[in-house]
Design an enzyme around this catalytic site. Sequence first.
Site, PDB file in Angstrom:
ATOM      1  N   SER A 254     -34.321  15.497 -27.912  1.00  0.00           N
ATOM      2  CA  SER A 254     -33.007  15.979 -27.565  1.00  0.00           C
ATOM      3  C   SER A 254     -32.802  15.917 -26.139  1.00  0.00           C
ATOM      4  O   SER A 254     -32.849  14.750 -25.648  1.00  0.00           O
ATOM      5  CB  SER A 254     -32.762  17.465 -28.228  1.00  0.00           C
TER       6      SER A 254
ATOM      7  N   HIS B 228     -31.117  12.901 -32.134  1.00  0.00           N
ATOM      8  CA  HIS B 228     -30.263  13.429 -33.315  1.00  0.00           C
ATOM      9  C   HIS B 228     -28.930  13.714 -32.488  1.00  0.00           C
ATOM     10  O   HIS B 228     -28.923  14.269 -31.410  1.00  0.00           O
ATOM     11  CB  HIS B 228     -30.961  14.659 -33.792  1.00  0.00           C
TER      12      HIS B 228
END
Lengths: 74, 270
Positions: free
Chosen positions: B123, B146
């Site tokens: 992330s 993501h």
Amino acid sequence: MLWTVMPPEWVFEDDGGPRLAEVAAGAMRIVLEAGPGGAWRVQRVLSTNPFDYLRPELSPGALWIANPPSVSRV
Amino acid sequence: MEEKASPQSQSSRAGSSVSMAQLEAIRQLGLANPPGKSDSAFHVLTIIGQIEGHLLLPAKNKTTKYEHVIPQLVAVEQDPKIRGLLVILNTVGGDIEAGLAIAEMIKSLSKPTVSLVLGGGHSIGAPIAVAAGYSFIAPTATITIHPIRLSGLVIGVPQTYEYLDKMQDRVIRFLVEHSRVSEEKLREAMFRTGELVRDVGTVLIGRDAVELGLIDELGGLDKALAKLRQMAGMDPGGHAGPAGEPGAFGWRAPADPGFVRRALAGRNGT
């Protein structure tokens, strides 16, 4: 706003955790963990100098012999 | 929640063999030895656990704190003895603003910077990894790309989506500007379905991250340090810098190349 692969319920779950304190030592900071009998042990060294991590008195679990922290959690 | 160690236990631990200088160091700094001068040419910054920003996370989380890292980066920039910075990541992500702040600080350091993703750089860890001048990933390390999610109370209005989209764009722009990945490829990886169980996105394992163009090279500590030495204008091959110059982590090369041979010859009595 958090962007993490950890589910939020894991991140925000508070199970107490260890009691930590942070002390300054020269240019670095050291995170101590409270143990039984009022003893504090080195949990983590916060320094960018790699040599600080080789100091035996700062190895993880080493007993903090002076300046007991008066602050509580970090 | 205040607690102090009892004076008795302190004195018994200090022992009787401690010198006055050591006692003074203990009194002032809490250390048996005062922090010494360091020859380390390269400093190391570890980015571990959750990246913590405005919100203090419960103590069970292992965190990298904004207020620790930012002043450390300022100190690295200002200390003339420090020739470069190695950033080592094993993070699950965390606060976007704090993560981007750390990434911007690393990016704007005037000294050579190299990042190494070990374990995971998920992330918001990804922008920090690409912020360095050159990035490495271990073959077994992973980067999860993501979409940003909203947690907690979400107001169901179009503005919420627009805000989320703007946050997403901030991260995508940073990644595209500081790596070889194209925006199209990155968005495709970020919104791919069928790879993650609880989410959309992609897990990039070692080589995948290099092939996508997010990370520069596959490698470990040896390659990362050699690159840092090269970027700092030091000999990238050996463990030392140029003769007489402090090398990586303080090893000094002998000024005279024949020194080692003669020293060994002398020891053997030949």
